[in-house]
Design a protein around this motif. Structure first.
Motif, PDB file in Angstrom:
ATOM      1  N   LEU A 105     -11.028  -5.798 -13.263  1.00  0.00           N
ATOM      2  CA  LEU A 105     -11.929  -6.679 -12.529  1.00  0.00           C
ATOM      3  C   LEU A 105     -11.407  -8.118 -12.454  1.00  0.00           C
ATOM      4  O   LEU A 105     -11.658  -8.821 -11.481  1.00  0.00           O
ATOM      5  CB  LEU A 105     -13.316  -6.660 -13.174  1.00  0.00           C
ATOM      6  CG  LEU A 105     -14.065  -5.326 -13.068  1.00  0.00           C
ATOM      7  CD1 LEU A 105     -15.400  -5.421 -13.760  1.00  0.00           C
ATOM      8  CD2 LEU A 105     -14.258  -4.910 -11.625  1.00  0.00           C
ATOM      9  N   ILE A 148       0.829  -1.207   0.000  1.00  0.00           N
ATOM     10  CA  ILE A 148       0.000   0.000   0.000  1.00  0.00           C
ATOM     11  C   ILE A 148       0.858   1.249   0.000  1.00  0.00           C
ATOM     12  O   ILE A 148       0.549   2.238  -0.672  1.00  0.00           O
ATOM     13  CB  ILE A 148      -0.972  -0.047   1.209  1.00  0.00           C
ATOM     14  CG1 ILE A 148      -2.127  -0.966   0.845  1.00  0.00           C
ATOM     15  CG2 ILE A 148      -1.454   1.336   1.591  1.00  0.00           C
ATOM     16  CD1 ILE A 148      -3.281  -0.950   1.758  1.00  0.00           C
ATOM     17  N   VAL A 198      -9.032  -8.272  -9.646  1.00  0.00           N
ATOM     18  CA  VAL A 198      -9.778  -8.264  -8.384  1.00  0.00           C
ATOM     19  C   VAL A 198     -10.289  -9.668  -8.089  1.00  0.00           C
ATOM     20  O   VAL A 198     -10.176 -10.170  -6.973  1.00  0.00           O
ATOM     21  CB  VAL A 198     -10.960  -7.270  -8.443  1.00  0.00           C
ATOM     22  CG1 VAL A 198     -11.833  -7.392  -7.211  1.00  0.00           C
ATOM     23  CG2 VAL A 198     -10.474  -5.860  -8.584  1.00  0.00           C
ATOM     24  N   LYS A 210     -10.532  11.079 -11.115  1.00  0.00           N
ATOM     25  CA  LYS A 210     -11.684  10.164 -11.105  1.00  0.00           C
ATOM     26  C   LYS A 210     -11.700   9.257 -12.332  1.00  0.00           C
ATOM     27  O   LYS A 210     -12.747   8.946 -12.889  1.00  0.00           O
ATOM     28  CB  LYS A 210     -13.002  10.956 -11.023  1.00  0.00           C
ATOM     29  CG  LYS A 210     -13.084  11.820  -9.780  1.00  0.00           C
ATOM     30  CD  LYS A 210     -14.297  12.702  -9.844  1.00  0.00           C
ATOM     31  CE  LYS A 210     -14.253  13.706  -8.699  1.00  0.00           C
ATOM     32  NZ  LYS A 210     -15.333  14.665  -8.762  1.00  0.00           N
ATOM     33  N   LEU A 240      -9.628   6.415 -12.395  1.00  0.00           N
ATOM     34  CA  LEU A 240      -9.014   5.136 -12.031  1.00  0.00           C
ATOM     35  C   LEU A 240     -10.041   4.003 -12.145  1.00  0.00           C
ATOM     36  O   LEU A 240     -11.040   3.982 -11.436  1.00  0.00           O
ATOM     37  CB  LEU A 240      -8.487   5.210 -10.588  1.00  0.00           C
ATOM     38  CG  LEU A 240      -7.862   3.944 -10.033  1.00  0.00           C
ATOM     39  CD1 LEU A 240      -6.592   3.591 -10.773  1.00  0.00           C
ATOM     40  CD2 LEU A 240      -7.571   4.093  -8.555  1.00  0.00           C
ATOM     41  N   LEU A 241      -9.821   3.103 -13.093  1.00  0.00           N
ATOM     42  CA  LEU A 241     -10.703   1.943 -13.243  1.00  0.00           C
ATOM     43  C   LEU A 241      -9.867   0.692 -13.022  1.00  0.00           C
ATOM     44  O   LEU A 241      -8.957   0.394 -13.802  1.00  0.00           O
ATOM     45  CB  LEU A 241     -11.337   1.916 -14.634  1.00  0.00           C
ATOM     46  CG  LEU A 241     -12.275   3.077 -14.972  1.00  0.00           C
ATOM     47  CD1 LEU A 241     -12.768   2.976 -16.394  1.00  0.00           C
ATOM     48  CD2 LEU A 241     -13.461   3.120 -14.018  1.00  0.00           C
ATOM     49  N   ILE A 242     -10.161  -0.025 -11.950  1.00  0.00           N
ATOM     50  CA  ILE A 242      -9.327  -1.179 -11.626  1.00  0.00           C
ATOM     51  C   ILE A 242      -9.709  -2.366 -12.501  1.00  0.00           C
ATOM     52  O   ILE A 242     -10.820  -2.452 -13.012  1.00  0.00           O
ATOM     53  CB  ILE A 242      -9.441  -1.548 -10.126  1.00  0.00           C
ATOM     54  CG1 ILE A 242     -10.895  -1.834  -9.751  1.00  0.00           C
ATOM     55  CG2 ILE A 242      -8.868  -0.441  -9.272  1.00  0.00           C
ATOM     56  CD1 ILE A 242     -11.061  -2.258  -8.331  1.00  0.00           C
ATOM     57  N   VAL A 300      -1.088   6.306 -10.389  1.00  0.00           N
ATOM     58  CA  VAL A 300      -2.356   5.911  -9.743  1.00  0.00           C
ATOM     59  C   VAL A 300      -2.999   7.121  -9.083  1.00  0.00           C
ATOM     60  O   VAL A 300      -4.209   7.340  -9.165  1.00  0.00           O
ATOM     61  CB  VAL A 300      -2.094   4.788  -8.714  1.00  0.00           C
ATOM     62  CG1 VAL A 300      -3.368   4.426  -7.987  1.00  0.00           C
ATOM     63  CG2 VAL A 300      -1.510   3.568  -9.388  1.00  0.00           C
ATOM     64  N   GLU A 301      -2.159   7.951  -8.438  1.00  0.00           N
ATOM     65  CA  GLU A 301      -2.681   9.129  -7.743  1.00  0.00           C
ATOM     66  C   GLU A 301      -3.362  10.085  -8.726  1.00  0.00           C
ATOM     67  O   GLU A 301      -4.458  10.569  -8.476  1.00  0.00           O
ATOM     68  CB  GLU A 301      -1.549   9.845  -7.014  1.00  0.00           C
ATOM     69  CG  GLU A 301      -2.090  10.980  -6.165  1.00  0.00           C
ATOM     70  CD  GLU A 301      -1.002  11.754  -5.444  1.00  0.00           C
ATOM     71  OE1 GLU A 301       0.170  11.322  -5.517  1.00  0.00           O
ATOM     72  OE2 GLU A 301      -1.338  12.768  -4.832  1.00  0.00           O
ATOM     73  N   ALA A 328      -6.616   8.629  -9.860  1.00  0.00           N
ATOM     74  CA  ALA A 328      -7.615   8.662  -8.789  1.00  0.00           C
ATOM     75  C   ALA A 328      -8.143  10.067  -8.586  1.00  0.00           C
ATOM     76  O   ALA A 328      -9.342  10.280  -8.401  1.00  0.00           O
ATOM     77  CB  ALA A 328      -7.010   8.137  -7.496  1.00  0.00           C
ATOM     78  N   ARG A 329      -7.272  11.062  -8.627  1.00  0.00           N
ATOM     79  CA  ARG A 329      -7.709  12.437  -8.404  1.00  0.00           C
ATOM     80  C   ARG A 329      -8.555  12.944  -9.571  1.00  0.00           C
ATOM     81  O   ARG A 329      -9.446  13.762  -9.390  1.00  0.00           O
ATOM     82  CB  ARG A 329      -6.501  13.344  -8.212  1.00  0.00           C
ATOM     83  CG  ARG A 329      -5.769  13.048  -6.908  1.00  0.00           C
ATOM     84  CD  ARG A 329      -5.096  14.267  -6.349  1.00  0.00           C
ATOM     85  NE  ARG A 329      -4.240  13.930  -5.225  1.00  0.00           N
ATOM     86  CZ  ARG A 329      -4.687  13.719  -3.994  1.00  0.00           C
ATOM     87  NH1 ARG A 329      -5.973  13.795  -3.721  1.00  0.00           N
ATOM     88  NH2 ARG A 329      -3.835  13.412  -3.022  1.00  0.00           N
ATOM     89  N   GLN A 334       1.925   1.808  -3.373  1.00  0.00           N
ATOM     90  CA  GLN A 334       0.788   2.274  -4.185  1.00  0.00           C
ATOM     91  C   GLN A 334       0.561   3.761  -3.977  1.00  0.00           C
ATOM     92  O   GLN A 334       0.296   4.504  -4.916  1.00  0.00           O
ATOM     93  CB  GLN A 334      -0.453   1.461  -3.792  1.00  0.00           C
ATOM     94  CG  GLN A 334      -1.699   1.805  -4.530  1.00  0.00           C
ATOM     95  CD  GLN A 334      -1.828   1.005  -5.809  1.00  0.00           C
ATOM     96  OE1 GLN A 334      -0.833   0.605  -6.408  1.00  0.00           O
ATOM     97  NE2 GLN A 334      -3.050   0.787  -6.236  1.00  0.00           N
ATOM     98  N   LYS A 335       0.673   4.211  -2.688  1.00  0.00           N
ATOM     99  CA  LYS A 335       0.439   5.623  -2.382  1.00  0.00           C
ATOM    100  C   LYS A 335       1.491   6.518  -3.028  1.00  0.00           C
ATOM    101  O   LYS A 335       1.234   7.674  -3.322  1.00  0.00           O
ATOM    102  CB  LYS A 335       0.457   5.840  -0.859  1.00  0.00           C
ATOM    103  CG  LYS A 335      -0.666   5.165  -0.136  1.00  0.00           C
ATOM    104  CD  LYS A 335      -1.776   6.108   0.197  1.00  0.00           C
ATOM    105  CE  LYS A 335      -2.962   5.310   0.708  1.00  0.00           C
ATOM    106  NZ  LYS A 335      -4.137   5.975   1.010  1.00  0.00           N
TER     107      LYS A 335
END
Lengths: 531, 181
Positions: A104, A82, A107, A98, A100-102, A91-92, A95-96, A85-86
């Motif tokens: 599936l 993690i 997952v 909006k 970010l599509l992970i 990724v940041e 994400a900021r 990741q941060k």
């Protein structure tokens, strides 16, 4: 409460003298039982009703043991991940923004290793899988099963309750799972919902034993693959793949079926008994299931493969509640009320007959009236009949099953004992003792008319003949033709059966008279409607 | 539960065919068929659905319902059944999802949670769910979550329960299980 207190206070006052003094008393508005805040709510009551004693109703875990991982090691590893990741700027940024599509699939892969088994168990419980396969046992499917059917558009996977139609499941699927080389596995596909004769049994659709490693093709085929065949009208059936881990090579000769095994009774299977029999050497490890529903391809399957007629079922809804018929139903529209107690088949038949009355085989049907409601009402028409005729003119659908032809049926005590033969119902007077007494009564007038010995002979002969006639008539099907004894006119006065029959005839006559009256009414209005 | 249409006729025919031909496989059929699948009637839309009372708040009439809960750190979305409770669950608390996110409570976490939940719903055969969540801000986190669920292929509205028409009813709705594509 308040009103009853008020009543108590005014108990001694004379209401007749000065009623306004006593104040108004409201009757009929009391809180019955415990007031809302204190009484149990429906939810609490349901919990109480559905309470099960945990010392009796407990379930047993039969799954493979979970892999032993050091929690601290795992946490350290995750924390490290993690933190990395941060610090990842890509990724940041995503994400900021909006965006970010992970992935599936990724997952799902991780989920299968971590919380997957618990979630699969939850959804399998929801579908009642464990309850119907293992009774009070359950398991966490720790080995993820990857099952795919080949279809035209590509591959159709089996998860935990998705729908796969019979056409898509025609041929055997590809099965893959992770395994080390030397372990042995068993794969069973069962259907707990589809048994044609025993509702608590299953059909086994596929059974492969002694699978070395993950090579399903090299396993020993115990029962050949058969596609799902949910009959039309029965809805969705579950088809469950269960993967068992074996501890040693097993002998499945008890379950072995040769050939394609198209006799369905031979495919009868019980997972519970199977597992009970081999529980020392088998452990359920993987689970996947799908729902299957009828599709049009099954007709051919039933005809050509199973060599049987295609069964079609219909859901059996509980019949609507109709209260017992009353002699004097108050404030009920009599025509609708009477219709409720008639045989719907008869109503439909009558409707069809009336419809066909206007149909001529060689002439075209008359065109519908341009203004069906602009019709002259000739003379007096009762209100109920007016509404019914209006409905029929407007082609309203109620007319289909509740037409305005009414047969008055008298609710009687006789109806409680349904008779088998409607034309000649067997009456209650059926005992030989009663007939013997009537015979004695019959003897006296014959004694007056004939010579004593002759009268006794004729009397005995007549009684034997009369009772034989009754017996014969009971078996008759045609109502227009029946037997009579030679002195029927005299004997019927003394015979209990005949008397009973007479009263019954009277009632039906009255019914017919009323019926004819209604028919005449209706015929006149149909005539006026058409002309 | 399910009655055979023309049951007696078919059973007779089966008996006859058994007497005449011995080579064909013999499959018995009882006139009453029982489907034990507890979700069957719900999928056919004839299963029981609680009606609630007319003064109840909305959100009590469902077979499956979408719920969203957010704590101080994580957000959890569940599908609950009116009898069985929670049946499908996805949460940013799960390592599988958390691993790939930047934060567990931001908009992208909500969107991805919606995608994962929709995926799991479809995998477990739940296509239609009831939803009474009203997004507090249009185009906010919750709204985007709902949109992601819908885009994932889950319909956020349940069909009404089919109730059999009584003989005296005027309108007879089509039976849902008789409609085939």
């Amino acid at each position: 409460m308040a009103s009853s207190l008020w009543k108590l206070c005014n108990f001694t006052l004379n209401t007749q003298v000065s009623s306004p003094l006593c104040g108004a008393v409201r009757n009929g508005h009391h809180i019955r039982g415990v007031p809302p805040g204190i009484a149990k709510s429906l939810k609490q009551k349901q919990e109480e009703w559905n309470y099960k004693d945990p010392s009796i109703h407990f379930r047993v875990d039969i799954s493979l043991p979970p892999s032993r991982l050091s929690r601290t090691e795992q946490l350290e590893e995750r924390l490290k991940f993690i933190k990395a990741q941060k610090k990842n700027p890509e990724v940041e940024k995503l994400a900021r923004e909006k965006k970010l599509l992970i992935d599936l699939d990724e997952v799902k892969k991780e989920w299968e290793k971590t919380s997957g088994p618990y979630h699969i168990k939850q959804i399998a419980d929801h579908y009642g899988i464990f309850e119907h396969l293992y009774g009070d046992a359950y398991f966490y499917p720790r080995v993820p099963l990857d099952i795919t059917y080949d279809v035209e558009e590509g591959k159709l996977p089996v998860y935990f309750g998705n729908t796969v139609k019979p056409l898509e499941a025609k041929s055997k699927p590809e099965v893959a799972f992770e395994s080390d080389g030397d372990s042995l596995w068993t794969l069973v596909l069962t259907n707990p919902d589809g048994h044609f004769t025993e509702p608590n049994s299953e059909y086994v659709h596929w059974f492969i034993g002694n699978i070395p490693g993950n090579k399903v093709g090299e396993g020993e085929t115990i029962v050949e693959y058969l596609q799902p065949f949910p009959p039309k009208g029965t809805g969705y059936q579950r088809l469950v793949f269960v993967l068992y881990k074996q501890e040693k090579p097993l002998d499945f000769s008890n379950f072995k079926r040769d050939g394609p095994c198209l006799t369905l009774s031979e495919r009868t299977f019980s997972t519970y008994n199977f597992y009970k029999h081999l529980q020392d050497h088998l452990t359920p490890a993987g689970l996947a299931f799908f729902n299957s529903i009828w599709d049009s391809s099954l007709k051919e399957f039933y005809h050509k493969v199973l060599n049987m007629k295609e069964p079609i079922f219909e859901y059996d809804f509980p019949p609507p509640f109709i209260r017992k018929q009353e002699w004097f139903p108050l404030r009920k529209p009599f025509n609708l009320y009477m219709d409720k107690y008639r045989d719907p088949k008869q109503i439909n038949k009558e409707f069809l007959m009336r419809k066909l009355k206007n149909v001529h085989p060689f002439q075209p049907t008359p065109p519908p009236l341009p203004y069906p409601m602009a019709q002259y009402w000739d003379g007096y028409v009762p209100m109920w009949l007016k509404t019914e005729i209006t409905k029929s003119r407007l082609n309203m659908k109620t007319f289909q099953t509740t037409p305005f032809r009414i047969r008055f049926r008298i609710p009687s005590t006789r109806e409680q004992k349904p008779t088998n033969n409607s034309k000649w119902p067997c009456c209650k007077v059926d005992k030989p003792e009663v007939e013997f007494i009537t015979a004695l009564v019959f003897l006296l007038p014959t004694m007056i008319l004939f010579h004593p010995i002759l009268s006794i002979v004729t009397c005995v002969l007549e009684i034997i003949l009369h009772s034989w006639v009754h017996k014969k008539n009971k078996t008759l099907r045609d109502g227009t033709f029946y037997y009579k004894s030679p002195l029927h006119g005299i004997v019927k006065e003394f015979c209990g059966r005949c008397k009973d029959q007479q009263t019954k005839d009277k009632i039906t006559k009255i019914q017919d008279m009323r019926n004819n009256k209604m028919q005449r009414y209706e015929l006149e209005y149909i005539k006026s409607m058409v002309t | 539960m399910f009655n055979l249409r023309n049951g007696s006729k078919l059973a007779n025919n089966l008996l006859k065919s058994r007497q005449t031909s011995t080579s064909a496989p013999q499959n018995d059929i009882s006139p009453v068929f029982t489907n034990r699948n507890p979700r069957n009637l719900e999928k056919l839309r004839i299963g029981y659905k609680p009606d609630g009372y007319h003064v109840d708040n909305p959100g009590k009439r469902y077979w499956h319902k979408l719920e969203l809960k957010s704590s101080g750190r994580y957000v959890t979305a569940t599908i609950s059944h009116f009898q069985n409770g929670e049946v499908v669950k996805a949460s940013t608390l799960e390592w599988a999802i958390k691993k790939l996110l930047y934060r567990t409570l931001d908009t992208s976490a909500y969107v991805n949670l919606g995608r994962v939940l929709a995926d799991r719903c479809l995998q477990s055969g739940i296509i239609e769910v009831d939803c009474t969540i009203e997004p507090p801000i249009p185009n906010g986190k919750v709204a985007q979550f709902l949109k992601a669920v819908e885009d994932g292929g889950v319909v956020l509205k349940e069909p009404p329960q089919y109730k059999p028409s009584r003989p005296w009813d005027q309108f007879r709705p089509e039976k849902p299980w008789e409609v085939t594509e």
